[in-house]
Enzyme design. Structure first.
Site, mmCIF file in Angstrom:
data_model
loop_
_atom_site.group_PDB
_atom_site.id
_atom_site.type_symbol
_atom_site.label_atom_id
_atom_site.label_comp_id
_atom_site.label_asym_id
_atom_site.label_seq_id
_atom_site.Cartn_x
_atom_site.Cartn_y
_atom_site.Cartn_z
ATOM 1 N N ASP A 1 1.881 -4.511 6.707
ATOM 2 C CA ASP A 1 1.992 -5.801 7.394
ATOM 3 C C ASP A 1 2.338 -6.848 6.327
ATOM 4 O OD1 ASP A 1 2.058 -7.768 9.282
ATOM 5 O OD2 ASP A 1 0.118 -7.313 10.181
HETATM 6 C C1 BGC Z 1 1.738 -9.852 11.774
HETATM 7 C C2 BGC Z 1 2.598 -8.760 12.349
HETATM 8 C C3 BGC Z 1 4.043 -9.148 12.301
HETATM 9 C C4 BGC Z 1 4.414 -9.497 10.870
HETATM 10 C C5 BGC Z 1 5.869 -9.874 10.696
HETATM 11 C C6 BGC Z 1 2.243 -10.343 10.439
HETATM 12 O O1 BGC Z 1 1.578 -11.490 10.030
HETATM 13 O O2 BGC Z 1 0.414 -9.378 11.649
HETATM 14 O O3 BGC Z 1 2.200 -8.480 13.663
HETATM 15 O O4 BGC Z 1 4.842 -8.116 12.801
HETATM 16 O O5 BGC Z 1 3.614 -10.584 10.451
HETATM 17 O O6 BGC Z 1 6.147 -11.097 11.229
#
Ligand code: BGC
Length: 758
Positions: free
Chosen positions: A284
């Site tokens: 993530d």
């Molecule tokens: C979130 C994800 C997301 C990623 C990319 C993160 O902060 O937890 O769900 O896909 O950012 O934007």
């Protein structure tokens, strides 16, 4: 018959051979390419960057990123879309990098790309996997028309804590329904052929257990037994893997004391070895770097830990890019680990068809023809109407008559910027239909509408800024809250019925949007109470991204409609339900607590040794100040029709290994109005080698019942439906007594029983 069977077997064998040859071709191609790659280029493939949050402002690709693309130090980009921008970045990779390896382009397409569907929690309330699959298919078509080939969805984290804002992004509290929806979404995005220019690779997230963050505070620790993980939290991720999801995103939280991003048991032991996942795992957003704060060591140590654990791609943080070479020299990671990660990413690009044509998803003519089309909007409207849940309807105030005067009141009644909900990064607020507009569209000339805002969503400017750091903060009318309420009272006095749209701002749920108070924010409660005091019928339309704790509202309002954030067509879909053009059929997928103290609250709980069975006893598992039951249970949702459930009938009272039992029930519609009903089947295992939940959803059927008609619904129960993970984590069905419950929600059921004999 035999000939047909032989033919089917032959076709199947042929398909397998074809798949094997494609697979072999891919392996040969990727091995050939990797033989030419330097170690730096291999590590470059593991690097995922975003050249600017959300949508680019200014240059498409920032300086550092451009240079890194040229040097083969970038595997993919996310946060940009549109054929022109994607072409620009891909051209750089294709013309200026040594090996011309195409980039992969991803984005958070969570509930639609530009045609926005209801937030996932809302979508799940349709209990309609075909429609949910369709929403993902449309999202894939629009995203791919806009240059994208990879979406960070579905989010399948089981959530039992509405304080956690990200409950909005998933399918609620149930692993069975969650698994069905996970599968539907992966199918919708990926179709049957990833290399088609209108399918995209899905990314199931957040692996794993992110929804169990302690105290509902985002990014917080999770800690649970393996048996709970396997039975209650892991099934939807596994369903996505079984459905062939191309990628998996690791979660921010720790599991058993090790952050998911660096957790080898999770990413290799479970995901690859036990489940056989063949795609790639992406971290993530900076979750590799965040292991430093978790206390796992510096960036080099954390990056090595992640690679060792089985992480393939590093999102944004560039820990892999900047430290893996060093770790390799120092023997902290192996060449094979880097090769494996690189190979998995190249294989994904191969499957997407990017090596055949790096510009496969880049077609300047497509957006105008394929995005936000009339058909897509129509689908969004139909799906949104089906995600709306009728929570109360006293004196049959709904459906509204298309005559008289309606006072439309509330901060969300005429608010275009809050309709889309959280994670609509590419959605355009100005394209969304407000409730006011929707009601006017549907009402015709016979209805006179009056309007007053009545309250702000919040009166606190700094809170409004805090919830939307990237977007325009939710609007605040500078008038004193009491003045707004007085204006609303004056307007309401002239009306026959009040439609009151209240709730949260779109960004009050979603990431980093946890709340400890689950009531209506600001002065909205005062507004509702003032409207109730007028003595007019009050229809409350709720827009929110989580279950709220609103027992007072349930008591006072004449009708309550849970509309979630319903997307681009929100206003039209809400109007369809309020005027009865669509008879509501949504059913809750997360329990609504009475107060925050009841959380976590979910229907498939265990019994205790001292179950509460009524009365006012001491030493039972209950509260002194509130009942155990939620305000609205899982599966709950009313209709304008009146459904009656007859006795549950079982075809046999014994189920033998390999056999089946048919459970049936007749549902009668005792009204003049046709309606859809989701008939729900729950099972309880009465005695087990481990304690078993008091009820578990094991089947559901959505049926249409005409006025005064009866429909017989049948469910087939097999041994498989009785299986669970035992204390050795073996998936077993244990002989003994089972109860079957069928009903309109998890609370109101009819029951019967049978025995499993082996
Ligand atoms: C979130 C994800 C997301 C990623 C990319 C993160 O902060 O937890 O769900 O896909 O950012 O934007």
């Amino acid at each position: 018959m035999r000939r047909i069977l032989t033919m089917i077997v032959a076709i199947f064998a042929l398909l397998q051979v074809t798949a094997q040859t494609t697979d072999a071709k891919m392996k040969t191609f990727v091995a050939g390419l990797m033989a030419k790659m330097t170690m730096e280029e291999k590590i470059g493939q593991l690097n995922l960057v975003t050249p600017g949050w959300g949508v680019p402002t200014g240059s498409v690709v920032s300086k550092g990123v451009e240079d890194n693309i040229r040097k083969g130090r970038v595997g993919g980009l996310f946060g940009i879309f549109g054929p022109d921008k994607v072409r620009q970045a891909q051209t750089l990779a294709m013309n200026e990098s040594r090996l011309r390896i195409p980039l992969i382009f991803g984005l958070d397409v969570i509930h639609g790309h530009k045609t926005i569907f209801p937030i996932p929690l809302g979508l799940s309330c349709s209990w309609d996997t075909a429609l949910i699959e369709r929403s993902a298919r449309i999202a894939a078509m629009e995203a791919s028309a806009d240059g994208l080939c990879w979406v960070f969805s579905p989010m399948v984290d089981i959530a039992r804590d509405p304080r956690w804002g990200r409950i909005a992004e998933g399918a609620g509290e149930d692993p069975y329904l969650g698994s069905k929806i996970a599968r539907a979404m992966v199918k919708g995005y990926q179709g049957t052929d990833l290399s088609k220019d209108n399918t995209v690779m899905a990314c199931v997230k957040h692996f794993a257990l992110y929804g169990a963050a302690e105290a509902g505070r985002d990014y917080n620790t999770t800690d649970m037994s393996r048996i709970r993980m396997y039975n209650e939290y892991l099934p939807p991720y596994k369903a996505a893997v079984d459905a062939g999801v191309g990628s998996v995103m690791s979660s921010f939280n720790e599991i058993d004391g090790i952050p998911a991003t660096g957790n080898r048991w999770l990413l290799t032991g479970l995901l690859r070895n036990q489940w056989g996942f063949k795609g790639f795992v992406v971290s993530d957003y900076t979750s590799v770097n965040e292991m430093i704060a978790h206390g796992m060591g510096d960036l080099q140590t954390s990056s090595a830990l992640a690679l060792n654990a089985g992480l393939d791609m590093d999102m944004v943080g560039e820990g892999f890019l900047t430290t893996l070479q060093k770790s390799l020299k120092e023997g902290k990671v192996t060449k094979k680990q880097i090769d494996d990660a690189c190979r998995r990413i190249l294989e994904a690009k191969y499957k997407l068809g990017l090596f055949q044509d790096p510009f496969r998803y880049v077609n300047e003519g497509r957006p105008e023809k394929e995005i936000l089309t009339t058909e897509n909007r129509q689908a969004a409207r139909e799906i949104a109407a089906r995600s709306i849940v009728l929570l109360k309807n006293e004196r049959q105030v709904l459906p509204l008559k298309k005559s008289g005067t309606i006072a439309l009141i509330g901060p969300l009644a005429n608010n275009q910027s809050e309709m889309l909900g959280t994670w609509a990064v590419s959605g355009d607020n100005t394209k969304s239909v407000t409730i006011q507009k929707g009601l006017q569209n549907a009402a015709g000339a016979g209805v006179n509408f009056l309007y007053a805002k009545g309250a702000n969503i919040t009166d606190d400017t700094s809170f409004a800024k805090r919830i939307s750091p990237f977007a325009k903060p939710t609007e605040i009318d500078p008038r004193h809250p009491d003045d707004l309420i007085h204006e609303a009272i004056d307007v309401a006095a002239k009306a026959d019925v009040i439609v009151l749209a209240v709730g949260e701002a779109a960004e009050m749920s979603g990431e980093s949007a946890s709340r400890t108070d689950l009531d209506l924010p600001g002065s909205q409660r005062k507004l509702v109470e003032a409207m109730v005091r007028t003595g007019k019928p009050v229809v409350v339309v709720l827009l929110n991204g989580r279950p709220l704790a609103i027992p007072w509202l349930h008591e006072q309002a004449t009708a309550v409609v849970e509309a979630w954030f319903a997307g681009t067509e929100a206003g039209n879909a809400i109007a369809d339900v309020l005027f009865g053009n669509y008879n509501p059929s949504g059913k809750l997928t997360a329990s609504f607590p009475r107060n925050v103290g009841q959380i976590p609250i979910y229907y498939n709980a265990k019994n205790t040794g001292r179950p509460f069975e009524g009365g006012n006893p001491k030493f039972k598992s209950d509260y002194l100040d509130v009942v155990n039951e939620p305000l609205y249970p899982f599966g709950y949702g009313l209709s304008y029709a009146a459904f009656n459930y007859d006795t549950v009938l079982l075809s046999h009272d014994t189920l033998r290994a390999g056999g089946t039992i048919t459970a049936s029930v007749t549902v009668t519609n005792n009204s003049d109005i046709a309606g859809e009903e989701t008939v729900q089947l729950y099972i309880r295992d009465m005695v087990g080698s481990v304690t078993r939940p008091v009820k578990e959803l094991k089947g559901f059927k959505k049926i249409m019942v005409k006025g005064h008609e009866a429909v017989k619904v049948e469910f087939t129960i097999t041994e498989n439906d009785l299986k669970f993970y035992n204390s050795e984590l073996k998936y077993v069905a244990e002989p003994g007594e089972f109860r079957v419950f069928i009903g309109t929600n998890s609370r109101d059921v009819k029951e019967a029983g049978f025995r499993l004999v082996k």
